[in-house]
Design a protein around this motif. Structure first.
Motif, short mmCIF file in Angstrom:
data_model
loop_
_atom_site.label_atom_id
_atom_site.label_comp_id
_atom_site.label_asym_id
_atom_site.label_seq_id
_atom_site.Cartn_x
_atom_site.Cartn_y
_atom_site.Cartn_z
N GLN A 89 0.80 -1.34 0.11
CA GLN A 89 0.00 -0.05 -0.07
C GLN A 89 0.68 1.37 -0.07
O GLN A 89 0.28 2.43 -0.16
CB GLN A 89 -1.14 0.15 1.13
CG GLN A 89 -1.82 -1.14 1.33
CD GLN A 89 -2.89 -1.04 2.36
OE1 GLN A 89 -3.57 0.12 2.71
NE2 GLN A 89 -2.69 -2.02 3.46
N GLU A 91 3.11 4.42 1.49
CA GLU A 91 3.21 5.04 2.74
C GLU A 91 1.85 5.86 3.13
O GLU A 91 1.37 6.20 2.22
CB GLU A 91 4.43 6.23 2.48
CG GLU A 91 5.95 5.55 2.46
CD GLU A 91 6.10 4.95 1.49
OE1 GLU A 91 6.65 3.73 1.83
OE2 GLU A 91 5.62 5.03 0.32
N ARG A 92 1.59 5.88 4.28
CA ARG A 92 0.54 6.65 4.74
C ARG A 92 1.01 7.55 5.92
O ARG A 92 1.82 7.19 6.85
CB ARG A 92 -0.63 5.57 5.49
CG ARG A 92 -1.31 4.72 4.38
CD ARG A 92 -2.05 5.41 3.48
NE ARG A 92 -2.50 4.59 2.56
CZ ARG A 92 -2.15 3.92 1.20
NH1 ARG A 92 -0.99 4.63 0.93
NH2 ARG A 92 -2.80 3.14 0.50
N LEU A 94 -0.84 10.06 8.99
CA LEU A 94 -1.87 10.69 9.62
C LEU A 94 -1.53 11.81 10.35
O LEU A 94 -0.48 11.94 11.43
CB LEU A 94 -2.42 9.58 10.55
CG LEU A 94 -3.29 8.36 10.01
CD1 LEU A 94 -3.83 7.42 10.94
CD2 LEU A 94 -4.15 8.62 9.01
N LYS A 143 -8.25 1.69 10.50
CA LYS A 143 -8.02 1.61 8.83
C LYS A 143 -6.83 0.45 8.58
O LYS A 143 -7.06 -0.08 7.71
CB LYS A 143 -7.50 2.91 8.44
CG LYS A 143 -8.73 3.77 8.41
CD LYS A 143 -8.25 5.27 7.84
CE LYS A 143 -8.06 5.08 6.47
NZ LYS A 143 -8.00 6.66 5.76
N TYR A 144 -5.89 0.19 9.32
CA TYR A 144 -4.82 -0.71 8.88
C TYR A 144 -4.60 -1.48 9.94
O TYR A 144 -3.24 -2.34 9.53
CB TYR A 144 -3.62 0.37 8.71
CG TYR A 144 -3.83 1.52 7.88
CD1 TYR A 144 -4.48 1.24 6.41
CD2 TYR A 144 -3.99 2.94 8.23
CE1 TYR A 144 -4.50 2.28 5.57
CE2 TYR A 144 -4.00 3.91 7.30
CZ TYR A 144 -4.38 3.60 6.18
OH TYR A 144 -4.85 4.71 5.12
N GLU A 256 -5.79 12.59 6.97
CA GLU A 256 -4.76 11.79 6.22
C GLU A 256 -4.11 12.71 5.02
O GLU A 256 -5.01 12.93 4.06
CB GLU A 256 -5.57 10.57 5.83
CG GLU A 256 -4.16 9.57 5.14
CD GLU A 256 -4.53 8.00 5.23
OE1 GLU A 256 -3.80 7.13 4.45
OE2 GLU A 256 -5.85 7.73 5.79
N SER A 258 -0.58 13.32 2.49
CA SER A 258 0.59 12.92 1.69
C SER A 258 1.86 13.21 2.27
O SER A 258 2.08 14.40 2.51
CB SER A 258 0.71 13.35 0.17
OG SER A 258 -0.65 13.12 -0.59
#
Length: 561
Positions: A89, A91-92, A94, A143-144, A256, A258
């Motif tokens: 997935q 990079e995320r 928050l 979410k993850y 969330e 970038s």
């Protein structure tokens, strides 16, 4: 640099940090690793990984555990940032940074003559911004993550309910909170029954916090953002001239965003986006420094130190004058992190003399305090999480609403109370970070993940206000450019420059006498400074995970298997 020179630098760093001998600095493993500033939280995170949780599950568990075991800085009443690399997935990022209450105003910390009242933004309910930690941890997990919420929070509940025995490292932190005694709910927890200070060997029990954690486990974030907790905080704030209200909690949300990305010598660096300045400043400095052969110049030689200082000076100038909450101001991220901009900056760096900070321009710098905490986690599936969160000052605003068990932040101090006004760091900043209702204050928190050939190579971060950027940067440079082991990279003495005040802070042993003399001859003003930051870092090399707790962090540990 010779091996003998490297050994002497790192040995000096460790000897000067001998006060942290209780810390457990290094661990290795191949299936999971957790590094945090409190050994009990690291234990809990590793247990979650062993129980089948992924890095996000462990991150949530560690976040809740630090709120119990590391109350100076771990928190439910603060906020921060989470950066993750998720297999398949990417990079995320928050953003669960705190927000200004809706009743906040740009001049709320000015007296009748227009002067800043610094205590008003640092102590008491007027200093409190809307906490984001609970919503941040719950959003990330929902979410993850994959384990049930109850399993994630259960260890923190047990730790709060049964308590834990304080050691000297814990007591040193509690002693620093000189105003807790003025908040009855907090004083009841962080003092003995007779009102005397807690001592090593005492057991810290937090029954109200255990109750709240049980409610969050059962109800999710509603338990914190609706009902009795925000109402109790509003009542306490109203009695003490605070402006935070229950409705502010109902309006809070996690963003969330970038993450900031840049390339450096074949590595991909991901870090925090505005309202954190950390990733922008980190990438700006790296892109400037990539134009020099730091490995050939050597570690903390006169020339490499000069270039580091000059790059930091320019990045902090940009950080302090250009960045803010992206929902309120336009951030020139692409320009500041571009290679063309770095080339222009390098052209202005003289080889033989320091730039005067006042020659860059007049402006301002950040209102940001030191008492943050960071933790890093990797799992056996290629996932990684880097989390930095904060109450801002030690124990935040040093207030606790009755029956909540939650120490509240003093995050309003991270805003610019008045353009050009210096904070406790001597940092000054401008209108981009002025107070506004619902706005998130600018931060230096820099949770960072470094990738090599599509795989996690380093997971980094640190507490310590604006010095976070220097600590995270120099840990990475020490590994990538100076070819140190991670333990050496974390322990090595550090330098810091933040544009204003125009001074280089140097940890003990950071500069040889000759290097210092030559830097001062160039025009750099150097001040000795106590050890700062706590780089809680992980390196993955050939499938082996190496976790390093900074020896500056006496209560921390690295745990792996």
């Amino acid at each position: 640099m010779s091996d003998a020179r490297m050994r002497s630098i790192v040995a000096l760093g460790f000897s000067l940090l001998a006060f942290a001998a209780a810390a457990e600095p290094v661990a290795s493993g191949r299936r999971g690793m957790v590094v945090s500033e409190h050994h009990l939280a690291s234990d809990i995170g590793l247990d979650i990984l062993k129980a089948g949780g992924n890095a996000i599950d462990a991150a949530a568990a560690v976040g809740y555990a630090l709120a119990v075991a590391y109350p100076c800085c771990g928190n439910l009443g603060g906020g921060g940032f989470l950066l993750a690399h998720l297999p398949g997935q990417g990079e995320r990022f928050l953003d669960f940074r705190e927000t200004a209450p809706m009743a906040a105003t740009a001049d709320m910390f000015l007296d009748a003559k227009g002067a800043v009242d610094p205590q008003a933004s640092r102590i008491g309910y007027r200093a409190v911004a809307v906490p984001g930690t609970v919503m941040g941890l719950e959003t990330a997990h929902a979410k993850y993550g994959r384990l049930p919420r109850e399993k994630i929070i259960a260890p923190a509940i047990a730790l709060a309910e049964r308590g834990f025995v304080l050691d000297e490292a814990d007591i040193r932190l509690i002693r620093a909170a000189t105003r807790l005694k003025d908040s009855p709910a907090a004083a009841k927890i962080f003092s003995r029954a007779d009102g005397s200070p807690l001592q090593a060997g005492d057991r810290l029990i937090q029954s109200d916090l255990a109750r709240l954690l049980r409610e969050i486990a059962a109800q999710g974030p509603r338990a914190f953002y609706e009902g009795r907790v925000p109402q109790a905080i509003e009542r306490a704030a109203q009695a003490e001239k605070g402006v935070i209200a229950a409705q502010d909690f109902a309006l809070y949300d996690v963003m969330e965003r970038s993450p900031i990305h840049c390339a450096y010598r074949g590595y991909d660096v991901y870090s925090s986006a505005p309202p954190s300045s950390g990733g922008v400043a980190l990438c700006e400095i790296l892109t400037i420094l990539e134009g020099y052969d730091l490995a050939a110049l050597g570690f903390h030689t006169p020339q490499s130190s000069h270039l580091l200082i000059e790059a930091e000076r320019r990045a902090f100038f940009d950080r302090n004058n250009s960045l803010g909450d992206p929902d309120f101001v336009s951030n020139p991220v692409a320009r500041l992190t571009a290679r063309s901009y770095a080339e222009a900056q390098r052209a202005k760096i003289a080889a033989d003399h320091a730039t005067r900070s006042t020659d860059l321009a007049q402006g301002a710098a950040p209102r940001e305090r030191l008492q943050t905490t960071h933790y890093s986690i990797v799992d056996g599936e290629g996932g990684a999480v880097s989390v930095t969160y904060t109450l801002n000052g030690y124990f935040g605003a040093q207030v606790m609403a009755p029956e909540t068990g939650v120490l509240l932040n003093d995050e309003m101090d991270d805003f610019s109370a008045a353009p050009g006004a210096a904070n406790g760091f001597g940092l000054v900043q401008g209108s981009a970070n002025a107070i506004a209702p619902g706005k998130r204050p600018l931060s230096s928190m820099s949770p960072t993940i470094v990738m090599k050939d599509g795989k996690v190579a380093l997971v980094l971060g640190s507490p310590n206000g604006p010095r976070i950027i220097s600590v995270t940067l120099q840990t990475a440079l020490n590994v990538i450019d100076h070819h140190m082991s991670l333990a050496q990279a974390v322990a090595a003495p550090r330098l810091h420059h933040q544009w204003l005040p125009d001074v280089v802070l140097a940890e003990p042993g950071a500069l040889s006498e000759e290097t210092r003399r030559r830097l001062e001859a160039m025009g750099h003003k150097i001040e000795d400074h106590a050890p700062f930051g706590a780089s809680e870092a992980i390196e993955i090399r050939d499938g082996e995970m190496i976790g390093v707790n900074d020896p500056r962090s006496a209560a921390g540990s690295a745990r792996g298997y």
